[in-house]
Design an enzyme around this catalytic site. Structure first.
Site, PDB file in Angstrom:
ATOM      1  N   MET A   1      47.972  45.170  57.069  1.00 50.00           N
ATOM      2  CA  MET A   1      48.133  44.813  58.495  1.00 50.00           C
ATOM      3  C   MET A   1      47.250  45.708  59.341  1.00 50.00           C
ATOM      4  SD  MET A   1      52.252  44.429  58.669  1.00 50.00           S
ATOM      5  CE  MET A   1      53.190  43.679  57.321  1.00 50.00           C
TER       6      MET A   1
ATOM      7  N   MET B   1      54.395  31.424  55.126  1.00 48.34           N
ATOM      8  CA  MET B   1      55.198  32.536  55.652  1.00 48.34           C
ATOM      9  C   MET B   1      56.562  31.990  56.076  1.00 48.34           C
ATOM     10  SD  MET B   1      53.615  35.374  55.349  1.00 48.34           S
ATOM     11  CE  MET B   1      54.865  36.361  56.172  1.00 48.34           C
TER      12      MET B   1
ATOM     13  N   HIS C   1      52.954  42.526  45.334  1.00 49.19           N
ATOM     14  CA  HIS C   1      52.471  42.006  46.620  1.00 49.19           C
ATOM     15  C   HIS C   1      52.164  43.183  47.547  1.00 49.19           C
ATOM     16  CE1 HIS C   1      52.258  38.834  49.723  1.00 49.19           C
ATOM     17  NE2 HIS C   1      52.844  39.715  50.536  1.00 49.19           N
TER      18      HIS C   1
ATOM     19  N   ASP D   1      50.869  44.228  51.334  1.00 49.93           N
ATOM     20  CA  ASP D   1      50.703  43.734  52.707  1.00 49.93           C
ATOM     21  C   ASP D   1      49.750  44.623  53.492  1.00 49.93           C
ATOM     22  OD1 ASP D   1      52.517  41.455  52.827  1.00 49.93           O
ATOM     23  OD2 ASP D   1      54.083  42.939  52.443  1.00 49.93           O
TER      24      ASP D   1
ATOM     25  N   HIS E   1      47.789  40.475  50.514  1.00 51.52           N
ATOM     26  CA  HIS E   1      48.051  39.584  51.662  1.00 51.52           C
ATOM     27  C   HIS E   1      47.430  40.222  52.898  1.00 51.52           C
ATOM     28  CE1 HIS E   1      51.467  37.826  54.445  1.00 51.52           C
ATOM     29  NE2 HIS E   1      50.289  37.305  54.714  1.00 51.52           N
TER      30      HIS E   1
ATOM     31  N   SER F   1      57.343  43.059  47.140  1.00 47.13           N
ATOM     32  CA  SER F   1      56.430  43.496  48.193  1.00 47.13           C
ATOM     33  C   SER F   1      56.566  44.997  48.404  1.00 47.13           C
ATOM     34  CB  SER F   1      56.746  42.771  49.502  1.00 47.13           C
ATOM     35  OG  SER F   1      56.069  43.420  50.551  1.00 47.13           O
TER      36      SER F   1
ATOM     37  N   MET G   1      46.776  40.463  56.536  1.00 48.33           N
ATOM     38  CA  MET G   1      47.201  40.067  57.889  1.00 48.33           C
ATOM     39  C   MET G   1      46.291  40.806  58.862  1.00 48.33           C
ATOM     40  SD  MET G   1      51.244  40.174  57.072  1.00 48.33           S
ATOM     41  CE  MET G   1      50.932  41.136  55.596  1.00 48.33           C
TER      42      MET G   1
ATOM     43  N   ASP H   1      57.020  33.992  51.518  1.00 44.70           N
ATOM     44  CA  ASP H   1      57.043  35.414  51.832  1.00 44.70           C
ATOM     45  C   ASP H   1      57.845  35.641  53.108  1.00 44.70           C
ATOM     46  OD1 ASP H   1      56.430  38.082  52.067  1.00 44.70           O
ATOM     47  OD2 ASP H   1      54.297  37.797  52.490  1.00 44.70           O
TER      48      ASP H   1
HETATM   49  O1  LIG Z   1      54.046  39.850  54.640  1.00 39.36           O
HETATM   50  C1  LIG Z   1      55.158  40.311  54.823  1.00 39.36           C
HETATM   51  C2  LIG Z   1      55.645  40.641  56.181  1.00 39.36           C
HETATM   52  O2  LIG Z   1      54.666  40.343  57.097  1.00 39.36           O
HETATM   53  C3  LIG Z   1      56.041  40.432  53.654  1.00 39.36           C
HETATM   54  O3  LIG Z   1      55.357  40.496  52.442  1.00 39.36           O
HETATM   55  C4  LIG Z   1      57.255  41.330  53.715  1.00 39.36           C
HETATM   56  O4  LIG Z   1      57.036  42.538  53.059  1.00 39.36           O
HETATM   57  C5  LIG Z   1      58.434  40.611  53.118  1.00 39.36           C
HETATM   58  O5  LIG Z   1      59.549  41.424  53.178  1.00 39.36           O
HETATM   59  P1  LIG Z   1      61.031  40.865  53.001  1.00 39.36           P
HETATM   60  O6  LIG Z   1      61.259  39.838  54.086  1.00 39.36           O
HETATM   61  O7  LIG Z   1      61.117  40.264  51.622  1.00 39.36           O
HETATM   62  O8  LIG Z   1      61.875  42.080  53.164  1.00 39.36           O
HETATM   63 FE   LIG Z   2      53.282  39.588  52.616  1.00 41.32          FE
END
Ligand SMILES: O=C(CO)[C@@H](O)[C@H](O)COP(=O)(O)O
Ligand SMILES: [Fe+2]
Length: 221
Positions: free
Chosen positions: A36, A136, A32, A34, A65, A7, A67, A174
């Site tokens: 947000m 999640m 990955h 993220d 992903h 990620s 969010m 994740d």
């Molecule tokens: O979607 C998310 C957080 O919301 C993830 O993708 C985080 O980036 C995961 O990070 P780690 O818990 O592996 O450090």
């Molecule tokens: Fe994520």
């Protein structure tokens, strides 16, 4: 087969090109990303221009992903930016089935995600429509949080349903995935593992990826 997706949330954003290249050379399968919006989750990250920039530095599939609230507004933009997989949250979609098909019509893999507090039943009616379910394993919004063990029950339940209606369904996990938690989620039925802190928090990314992969693979044997 286990798919490992570092990620980028835990990468150095000021050196993203180099970070991407390093995990690609270190054996990552997907990247990955993220997204947000500061509304669906209490954090703001990045949008289509960054996905577009990252796509020019890698041949790995970009696993986006979302969010964000009302994700249907941005699916076209993320597709154009180079996403290979787009995952939306069930909690953020009034018309989940429609949004999933919006993603698939663009030729992408479609995923649906659920938060730790959302029951498995939230994805039951779309299991045949999606390519991937993202369970999640922390509350979304931040990297580096502790894995929530009760999510294992949900992974097992979804794998059980999928065995009947969609045997090759990808189940992604994740949050808090590392060498210690990888075998637990794989035993429960997950086959796509996202890891942020456990990869980018170590200076030797190849060793980090290898140790998660070997822990995950041994669990399967
Ligand atoms: O979607 C998310 C957080 O919301 C993830 O993708 C985080 O980036 C995961 O990070 P780690 O818990 O592996 O450090
Ligand atoms: Fe994520």
């Amino acid at each position: 087969m286990i798919i490992l997706a570092p990620s980028l949330l835990s990468a150095d954003f000021a050196a993203l090109g180099a970070e991407v290249k390093e995990v690609q050379d270190s054996g990552a399968d997907w990247l990955h990303v993220d997204v947000m919006d500061g509304r669906f989750v209490p954090n703001i990250t990045l949008g289509p221009p960054i996905v577009d920039a990252v796509s020019k530095h890698t041949s790995l599939p970009l696993d986006v992903h979302l969010m964000i609230e009302n994700p249907e507004r941005y699916i076209g933009d993320f597709a154009k930016a180079g996403a290979a997989v787009i995952t939306v949250h069930a909690e953020a979609c009034v018309h989940l089935h429609r949004v999933i098909h919006q993603i698939k019509e663009l030729g992408l893999k479609a995923g649906v995600a659920i938060n730790p507090g959302t029951p498995a039943s939230a994805v039951r009616e779309v299991l045949e429509d999606v390519d991937l379910v993202l369970v999640m394993t922390v509350n979304p919004g931040f990297g580096g949080q502790a894995f929530i063990p009760s999510t294992l029950r949900k992974i097992r339940q979804i794998r059980e349903w999928a065995n009947e209606v969609h045997p090759d369904l990808l189940i992604e996990v994740d949050g808090g995935i590392a060498e210690a938690t990888a075998p637990l989620v794989v035993e429960a039925g997950a086959n796509v593992l996202v890891a942020g802190n456990a990869v980018f928090g170590r200076s030797d990314r190849a060793a980090a990826i290898e140790s998660i992969r070997s822990a995950a693979t041994q669990a399967k044997l």
